[in-house]
Design a protein around this motif. Structure first.
Motif, short mmCIF file in Angstrom:
data_model
loop_
_atom_site.label_atom_id
_atom_site.label_comp_id
_atom_site.label_asym_id
_atom_site.label_seq_id
_atom_site.Cartn_x
_atom_site.Cartn_y
_atom_site.Cartn_z
N PRO A 44 0.84 -1.30 -0.03
CA PRO A 44 0.18 -0.08 0.00
C PRO A 44 0.88 1.22 0.11
O PRO A 44 0.36 2.12 -0.50
CB PRO A 44 -0.96 -0.17 1.13
N LYS A 52 -3.00 8.21 -2.91
CA LYS A 52 -2.80 8.49 -1.69
C LYS A 52 -3.51 9.48 -0.96
O LYS A 52 -4.50 9.64 -0.34
CB LYS A 52 -1.65 8.39 -1.00
N ILE A 55 -7.42 9.12 -1.30
CA ILE A 55 -7.98 8.25 -0.27
C ILE A 55 -8.08 9.02 1.02
O ILE A 55 -8.98 8.87 1.71
CB ILE A 55 -7.19 7.13 -0.18
N VAL A 61 -13.50 6.32 3.27
CA VAL A 61 -12.30 5.47 3.52
C VAL A 61 -11.21 5.99 4.20
O VAL A 61 -10.17 5.38 4.69
CB VAL A 61 -11.67 4.72 2.14
N THR A 65 -8.37 1.02 7.24
CA THR A 65 -6.95 0.54 7.18
C THR A 65 -7.02 0.12 5.76
O THR A 65 -8.01 -0.74 5.24
CB THR A 65 -6.85 -0.52 7.96
N ILE A 66 -6.02 0.07 5.04
CA ILE A 66 -5.66 -0.50 3.55
C ILE A 66 -5.14 -2.02 3.87
O ILE A 66 -4.22 -2.02 4.55
CB ILE A 66 -4.80 0.08 2.71
N THR A 67 -6.10 -2.74 3.28
CA THR A 67 -5.49 -4.41 3.60
C THR A 67 -4.68 -4.78 2.31
O THR A 67 -3.94 -5.81 2.43
CB THR A 67 -6.69 -5.25 3.94
N ALA A 69 -3.38 -3.76 -1.88
CA ALA A 69 -3.49 -2.86 -3.06
C ALA A 69 -2.91 -3.66 -4.18
O ALA A 69 -2.11 -4.42 -4.09
CB ALA A 69 -2.38 -1.65 -2.74
N VAL A 83 -7.89 -0.82 -4.34
CA VAL A 83 -7.29 -0.60 -3.03
C VAL A 83 -8.42 -1.15 -2.38
O VAL A 83 -9.90 -0.92 -2.38
CB VAL A 83 -7.28 0.88 -2.61
N PHE A 85 -10.17 -1.86 1.53
CA PHE A 85 -10.15 -1.46 2.79
C PHE A 85 -10.89 -2.37 3.73
O PHE A 85 -11.82 -2.93 3.39
CB PHE A 85 -10.68 -0.05 2.82
N LYS A 92 -14.82 -6.79 2.53
CA LYS A 92 -14.21 -5.57 2.43
C LYS A 92 -14.57 -4.51 1.44
O LYS A 92 -15.12 -4.97 0.32
CB LYS A 92 -12.47 -6.14 2.19
N SER A 94 -13.81 -2.04 -1.65
CA SER A 94 -12.77 -2.12 -2.65
C SER A 94 -13.22 -0.74 -3.49
O SER A 94 -14.26 -0.46 -4.00
CB SER A 94 -12.73 -3.42 -3.60
#
Length: 106
Positions: A44, A52, A55, A61, A65-67, A69, A83, A85, A92, A94
């Motif tokens: 990420p 970035k 976001i 968002v 937390t970004i899980t 990428a 991405v 999240f 999740k 997306s």
């Protein structure tokens, strides 16, 4: 004579195919990059700054937390990013972005 040579070559080919050892997945070495449907999983923090920023300015968002990428190359040579999240649910959230940080809506 030619017929015998042809049959001999065919028999040797068939024997070679029969004795060829299949490639086993257990012999492969894992790599740090995961590829799925032409997409490449990236860290990420390697997302482009415009993505970035987009976001960080998105109320939906920015606190998540970004899980994951993902990045993929389009036929014209440009990139798109997906991405994922963690929104606290099993499914999740997306979002997709272009290289300039513009959200791509499906």
């Amino acid at each position: 004579m030619i017929m015998k040579k042809s049959m001999l070559i065919a028999a040797m080919f068939a024997a070679g195919v029969a004795f060829a050892a299949p490639l086993q997945a257990s012999n492969l070495t894992p790599v740090g990059i995961e590829i799925q449907e032409g997409k490449v999983k990236i860290e990420p923090d390697t997302l482009p700054d415009p993505v970035k920023t987009s976001i960080a300015n998105d109320e939906e968002v920015k606190s998540l937390t970004i899980t994951e990428a993902w990045q993929w190359t389009l036929p014209d040579g440009s990139f798109q990013f997906e991405v994922v999240f963690d929104n606290g649910t099993e499914e999740k959230l997306s979002k997709k972005y272009d290289k300039d940080g513009n959200e791509i809506k499906d």
